[in-house]
Write a protein that holds these residues in place. Structure first.
Motif, mmCIF file in Angstrom:
data_model
loop_
_atom_site.group_PDB
_atom_site.id
_atom_site.type_symbol
_atom_site.label_atom_id
_atom_site.label_comp_id
_atom_site.label_asym_id
_atom_site.label_seq_id
_atom_site.Cartn_x
_atom_site.Cartn_y
_atom_site.Cartn_z
ATOM 1 N N LEU A 1 -3.786 2.683 -3.389
ATOM 2 C CA LEU A 1 -3.393 4.063 -3.097
ATOM 3 C C LEU A 1 -4.390 4.599 -2.089
ATOM 4 C CD1 LEU A 1 -1.747 6.638 -3.575
ATOM 5 C CD2 LEU A 1 -3.195 7.086 -5.576
ATOM 6 N N ILE A 2 -3.892 4.978 -0.919
ATOM 7 C CA ILE A 2 -4.751 5.454 0.163
ATOM 8 C C ILE A 2 -4.413 6.909 0.458
ATOM 9 C CG2 ILE A 2 -5.442 5.125 2.569
ATOM 10 C CD1 ILE A 2 -4.510 2.171 2.200
ATOM 11 N N LEU A 3 -5.440 7.744 0.467
ATOM 12 C CA LEU A 3 -5.274 9.164 0.747
ATOM 13 C C LEU A 3 -5.759 9.440 2.164
ATOM 14 C CD1 LEU A 3 -4.426 11.875 -0.493
ATOM 15 C CD2 LEU A 3 -6.783 12.144 -1.273
ATOM 16 N N ASP A 4 -4.809 9.717 3.074
ATOM 17 C CA ASP A 4 -5.126 9.990 4.474
ATOM 18 C C ASP A 4 -5.501 11.463 4.613
ATOM 19 O OD1 ASP A 4 -5.235 10.413 7.200
ATOM 20 O OD2 ASP A 4 -3.203 9.710 7.598
ATOM 21 N N LEU A 5 -6.759 11.710 4.945
ATOM 22 C CA LEU A 5 -7.289 13.070 5.041
ATOM 23 C C LEU A 5 -7.349 13.587 6.478
ATOM 24 C CD1 LEU A 5 -10.238 12.575 2.528
ATOM 25 C CD2 LEU A 5 -8.061 13.727 2.092
ATOM 26 N N LEU B 1 -2.048 18.681 -5.491
ATOM 27 C CA LEU B 1 -2.575 17.394 -5.044
ATOM 28 C C LEU B 1 -2.764 16.461 -6.237
ATOM 29 C CD1 LEU B 1 -3.751 15.415 -3.001
ATOM 30 C CD2 LEU B 1 -5.948 16.616 -3.245
ATOM 31 N N ARG B 2 -3.340 16.959 -7.303
ATOM 32 C CA ARG B 2 -3.552 16.153 -8.513
ATOM 33 C C ARG B 2 -2.216 15.589 -9.016
ATOM 34 N NH1 ARG B 2 -6.177 19.542 -11.438
ATOM 35 N NH2 ARG B 2 -8.210 18.578 -11.195
ATOM 36 N N GLU B 3 -1.211 16.428 -9.105
ATOM 37 C CA GLU B 3 0.094 15.979 -9.587
ATOM 38 C C GLU B 3 0.705 14.930 -8.668
ATOM 39 O OE1 GLU B 3 1.603 16.383 -12.504
ATOM 40 O OE2 GLU B 3 -0.318 17.303 -12.969
ATOM 41 N N ARG B 4 0.571 15.122 -7.371
ATOM 42 C CA ARG B 4 1.119 14.161 -6.399
ATOM 43 C C ARG B 4 0.452 12.801 -6.552
ATOM 44 N NH1 ARG B 4 3.572 11.089 -4.691
ATOM 45 N NH2 ARG B 4 4.206 10.599 -2.598
ATOM 46 N N LEU B 5 -0.870 12.795 -6.713
ATOM 47 C CA LEU B 5 -1.603 11.536 -6.855
ATOM 48 C C LEU B 5 -1.319 10.873 -8.201
ATOM 49 C CD1 LEU B 5 -4.977 12.631 -5.232
ATOM 50 C CD2 LEU B 5 -3.263 11.086 -4.256
ATOM 51 N N LEU B 6 -1.192 11.661 -9.248
ATOM 52 C CA LEU B 6 -0.855 11.101 -10.558
ATOM 53 C C LEU B 6 0.527 10.456 -10.543
ATOM 54 C CD1 LEU B 6 -2.282 13.802 -12.997
ATOM 55 C CD2 LEU B 6 -3.129 11.453 -12.651
ATOM 56 N N ARG B 7 1.483 11.091 -9.849
ATOM 57 C CA ARG B 7 2.824 10.508 -9.728
ATOM 58 C C ARG B 7 2.755 9.151 -9.033
ATOM 59 N NH1 ARG B 7 4.773 15.738 -8.490
ATOM 60 N NH2 ARG B 7 4.694 15.235 -6.283
ATOM 61 N N ALA B 8 1.945 9.066 -7.979
ATOM 62 C CA ALA B 8 1.802 7.798 -7.253
ATOM 63 C C ALA B 8 1.198 6.732 -8.166
ATOM 64 C CB ALA B 8 0.942 7.997 -6.009
ATOM 65 N N LEU B 9 0.222 7.108 -8.969
ATOM 66 C CA LEU B 9 -0.382 6.149 -9.898
ATOM 67 C C LEU B 9 0.625 5.704 -10.957
ATOM 68 C CD1 LEU B 9 -3.961 7.625 -10.464
ATOM 69 C CD2 LEU B 9 -3.340 5.549 -9.186
ATOM 70 N N GLY C 1 -6.766 -0.212 -12.956
ATOM 71 C CA GLY C 1 -6.953 -1.355 -12.070
ATOM 72 C C GLY C 1 -6.414 -1.135 -10.670
ATOM 73 N N VAL C 2 -6.333 0.119 -10.256
ATOM 74 C CA VAL C 2 -5.793 0.486 -8.947
ATOM 75 C C VAL C 2 -6.932 0.781 -7.982
ATOM 76 C CG1 VAL C 2 -4.439 2.236 -7.696
ATOM 77 C CG2 VAL C 2 -3.684 1.431 -9.944
ATOM 78 N N THR C 3 -6.799 0.292 -6.761
ATOM 79 C CA THR C 3 -7.753 0.606 -5.701
ATOM 80 C C THR C 3 -7.364 1.949 -5.090
ATOM 81 O OG1 THR C 3 -8.057 -1.732 -5.203
ATOM 82 C CG2 THR C 3 -8.687 -0.157 -3.490
ATOM 83 N N PHE C 4 -8.325 2.890 -5.058
ATOM 84 C CA PHE C 4 -8.097 4.221 -4.489
ATOM 85 C C PHE C 4 -9.070 4.396 -3.336
ATOM 86 C CE2 PHE C 4 -9.076 8.912 -4.756
ATOM 87 C CZ PHE C 4 -7.882 9.332 -4.190
ATOM 88 N N GLU C 5 -8.543 4.670 -2.147
ATOM 89 C CA GLU C 5 -9.364 4.798 -0.951
ATOM 90 C C GLU C 5 -9.049 6.096 -0.222
ATOM 91 O OE1 GLU C 5 -8.568 1.386 1.476
ATOM 92 O OE2 GLU C 5 -9.394 -0.006 0.002
ATOM 93 N N LEU C 6 -10.041 6.566 0.521
ATOM 94 C CA LEU C 6 -9.871 7.736 1.383
ATOM 95 C C LEU C 6 -9.851 7.251 2.818
ATOM 96 C CD1 LEU C 6 -12.495 10.119 -0.278
ATOM 97 C CD2 LEU C 6 -10.071 9.812 -0.859
ATOM 98 N N SER C 7 -9.058 7.901 3.645
ATOM 99 C CA SER C 7 -8.928 7.488 5.034
ATOM 100 C C SER C 7 -9.102 8.679 5.972
ATOM 101 C CB SER C 7 -7.545 6.864 5.247
ATOM 102 O OG SER C 7 -7.348 6.531 6.599
ATOM 103 N N ALA D 1 0.821 -1.208 0.000
ATOM 104 C CA ALA D 1 0.000 0.000 0.000
ATOM 105 C C ALA D 1 0.857 1.259 0.000
ATOM 106 C CB ALA D 1 -0.932 0.019 1.207
ATOM 107 N N THR D 2 0.402 2.262 -0.729
ATOM 108 C CA THR D 2 1.006 3.585 -0.687
ATOM 109 C C THR D 2 0.000 4.497 -0.012
ATOM 110 O OG1 THR D 2 2.304 3.256 -2.691
ATOM 111 C CG2 THR D 2 1.857 5.526 -2.045
#
Length: 110
Positions: free
Chosen positions: A53-57, A38-46, A82-88, A21-22
């Motif tokens: 990919l988990i985004l801790d809010l 934020l968009r650029e950071r998440l795109l880099r991770a993808l 095919g990536v799981t994207f979750e909010l935390s 997990a990232t």
């Protein structure tokens, strides 16, 4: 004004869904001034193949609709890859915004 800061952690931890997990930890405000970063950071991770990919809010003090647009776009991109994207751990204001817009039914929220 607080500036959005990101911090990435990899591997198993309290926020991680599994060993690969990232988790991106956000701190500050997500608004019209910070949503592009934020968009650029998440795109880099993808692009690096983060899955899930988990985004801790939990550290976000303010979240507006420009941030929601970023989340929707990233979710679409993640699904196509095919990536799981979750909010935390969204704080009350962010959770309310997700609920009011109906996006709480679209995202997996931990």
């Amino acid at each position: 004004m607080t500036v959005l800061q990101t911090q990435t952690s990899h591997g198993a931890g309290p926020q991680a869904a599994g060993p690969a997990a990232t988790v991106i930890h956000l701190h500050g405000e997500v608004d019209v001034f910070t949503s592009a970063a934020l968009r650029e950071r998440l795109l880099r991770a993808l692009r690096r193949g983060a899955n899930p990919l988990i985004l801790d809010l939990s550290g976000v003090s303010f979240f507006d609709t420009s941030g929601l647009a970023v989340l929707v776009g990233i979710q679409r991109r993640a699904r196509s890859l095919g990536v799981t994207f979750e909010l935390s751990a969204p704080r009350h204001q962010t959770a309310a915004l997700l609920r009011i817009t109906g996006l709480d039914r679209t995202f997996t929220i931990r």
